[in-house]
Design a protein around this motif. Structure first.
Motif, PDB file in Angstrom:
ATOM      1  N   MET A  22       0.823  -1.212   0.000  1.00  0.00           N
ATOM      2  CA  MET A  22       0.000   0.000   0.000  1.00  0.00           C
ATOM      3  C   MET A  22       0.855   1.259   0.000  1.00  0.00           C
ATOM      4  SD  MET A  22      -2.980  -1.061  -0.382  1.00  0.00           S
ATOM      5  CE  MET A  22      -3.695   0.580  -0.314  1.00  0.00           C
ATOM      6  N   LYS A  25       1.820   2.036  -3.541  1.00  0.00           N
ATOM      7  CA  LYS A  25       0.707   2.673  -4.263  1.00  0.00           C
ATOM      8  C   LYS A  25       0.626   4.154  -3.928  1.00  0.00           C
ATOM      9  CE  LYS A  25      -3.061   0.652  -5.338  1.00  0.00           C
ATOM     10  NZ  LYS A  25      -4.371  -0.026  -5.408  1.00  0.00           N
ATOM     11  N   SER A  26       0.775   4.484  -2.645  1.00  0.00           N
ATOM     12  CA  SER A  26       0.713   5.887  -2.236  1.00  0.00           C
ATOM     13  C   SER A  26       1.913   6.674  -2.750  1.00  0.00           C
ATOM     14  CB  SER A  26       0.645   5.980  -0.708  1.00  0.00           C
ATOM     15  OG  SER A  26      -0.543   5.415  -0.224  1.00  0.00           O
ATOM     16  N   TYR A  28       3.454   6.188  -5.559  1.00  0.00           N
ATOM     17  CA  TYR A  28       3.217   6.490  -6.969  1.00  0.00           C
ATOM     18  C   TYR A  28       2.396   7.771  -7.115  1.00  0.00           C
ATOM     19  CZ  TYR A  28       5.171   3.075 -10.173  1.00  0.00           C
ATOM     20  OH  TYR A  28       6.030   2.378 -10.970  1.00  0.00           O
ATOM     21  N   THR A 100      10.407   2.116  -5.658  1.00  0.00           N
ATOM     22  CA  THR A 100       9.284   2.779  -6.327  1.00  0.00           C
ATOM     23  C   THR A 100       9.772   3.898  -7.234  1.00  0.00           C
ATOM     24  OG1 THR A 100       7.877   2.284  -4.417  1.00  0.00           O
ATOM     25  CG2 THR A 100       7.073   3.946  -5.957  1.00  0.00           C
ATOM     26  N   VAL A 110       2.243   0.724 -11.473  1.00  0.00           N
ATOM     27  CA  VAL A 110       2.308   0.464 -10.038  1.00  0.00           C
ATOM     28  C   VAL A 110       2.200  -1.016  -9.707  1.00  0.00           C
ATOM     29  CG1 VAL A 110      -0.174   0.855  -9.681  1.00  0.00           C
ATOM     30  CG2 VAL A 110       1.425   1.191  -7.780  1.00  0.00           C
ATOM     31  N   GLU A 111       1.373  -1.758 -10.439  1.00  0.00           N
ATOM     32  CA  GLU A 111       1.236  -3.185 -10.138  1.00  0.00           C
ATOM     33  C   GLU A 111       2.506  -3.948 -10.499  1.00  0.00           C
ATOM     34  OE1 GLU A 111      -1.071  -4.983  -8.443  1.00  0.00           O
ATOM     35  OE2 GLU A 111      -1.792  -2.992  -7.922  1.00  0.00           O
ATOM     36  N   ILE A 114       4.887  -3.262  -7.616  1.00  0.00           N
ATOM     37  CA  ILE A 114       4.553  -4.003  -6.395  1.00  0.00           C
ATOM     38  C   ILE A 114       4.892  -5.479  -6.554  1.00  0.00           C
ATOM     39  CG2 ILE A 114       2.654  -4.758  -4.910  1.00  0.00           C
ATOM     40  CD1 ILE A 114       1.351  -2.015  -5.457  1.00  0.00           C
ATOM     41  N   ASP A 159      -5.745  -6.082  -2.110  1.00  0.00           N
ATOM     42  CA  ASP A 159      -5.784  -4.847  -2.897  1.00  0.00           C
ATOM     43  C   ASP A 159      -7.185  -4.612  -3.442  1.00  0.00           C
ATOM     44  OD1 ASP A 159      -4.948  -2.552  -4.188  1.00  0.00           O
ATOM     45  OD2 ASP A 159      -4.293  -3.629  -5.971  1.00  0.00           O
ATOM     46  N   SER A 210       3.124   6.191 -14.563  1.00  0.00           N
ATOM     47  CA  SER A 210       2.287   4.998 -14.613  1.00  0.00           C
ATOM     48  C   SER A 210       0.931   5.350 -15.184  1.00  0.00           C
ATOM     49  CB  SER A 210       2.109   4.417 -13.223  1.00  0.00           C
ATOM     50  OG  SER A 210       1.461   5.343 -12.387  1.00  0.00           O
TER      51      SER A 210
END
Length: 211
Positions: A22, A25-26, A28, A100, A110-111, A114, A159, A210
């Motif tokens: 997570m 994701k943030s 990004y 990242t 992003v995926e 991760i 997710d 992305s």
């Protein structure tokens, strides 16, 4: 080996998904929005969630080594902005943060980022444990493959839209803990500092972002 699998499922997987996944994701979003303060906040959150002197040293060194390696592999990538952010806000530069940043600059979504991080984490844990357990090669590699698939499946289940609320709550809790006393938009000086970190045209306009 069974104890190792149990430890990874019960102790590491929750950290990898609810924290690292997570956070990436943030990060990004923060990079796309050119929000240096938020990048540092997330980085500090990652660091303090695993607070120990040994981990602090390892975390900083791992991030620095990854930056050094990336500069050698991709000399055209821009790291000055990230390094300035880390210095300005006294952040660590954790492995997830640096990972990242590199993937964002390389244009990976992003995926992808991760999945790559989770796969590398599983491989590192098993390789490291195997040195102590003296695990045979024919057992180690199938275990890495199986545990990686299992973790990615766990991430897909986690997710979901509800996880965004969890991440906001986690970030707010660390924000209110004064790791960084105020966001950059609260003062004119900080706004000027941010403009120097991300000069026009912005990072997201100059580098692949992305989807």
């Amino acid at each position: 080996m069974q104890d190792l699998e149990h430890y990874m499922r019960n102790d590491l997987y929750p950290q990898f998904t609810t924290l690292d996944g997570m956070a990436i994701k943030s990060l990004y979003v923060a990079i796309q929005q050119e929000d240096g303060w938020r990048i540092a906040l997330i980085d500090k959150m990652l660091h303090t969630q695993r607070s120990s002197l040994q981990h602090a040293k390892e975390s900083r060194l791992s991030g620095q080594r990854l930056i050094k390696l990336a500069k050698a592999l991709y000399p055209w990538l821009e790291f000055d902005q990230l390094e300035t952010i880390l210095i300005q806000y006294s952040a660590i530069g954790t492995l997830a943060t640096v990972h990242t940043w590199i993937n964002f600059l390389l244009g990976n979504d992003v995926e992808q980022t991760i999945h790559g991080y989770l796969a590398a984490a599983v491989s590192f844990c098993i390789e490291d444990a195997s040195k102590l357990l003296n695990t045979p090669y024919e057992e180690k590699n199938p275990l890495i493959e199986r545990m990686t698939d299992e973790l990615l499946t766990t991430w897909k289940k986690f997710d979901v839209p509800e996880s965004a609320a969890f991440q906001r709550e986690l970030l707010y809790r660390h924000w209110s803990s004064s790791y960084i006393t105020q966001p950059p938009y609260m003062s004119r000086k900080s706004r000027l500092d941010e403009e120097r970190l991300f000069p026009s045209p912005g990072l997201s306009k100059r580098l692949p972002a992305s989807p």
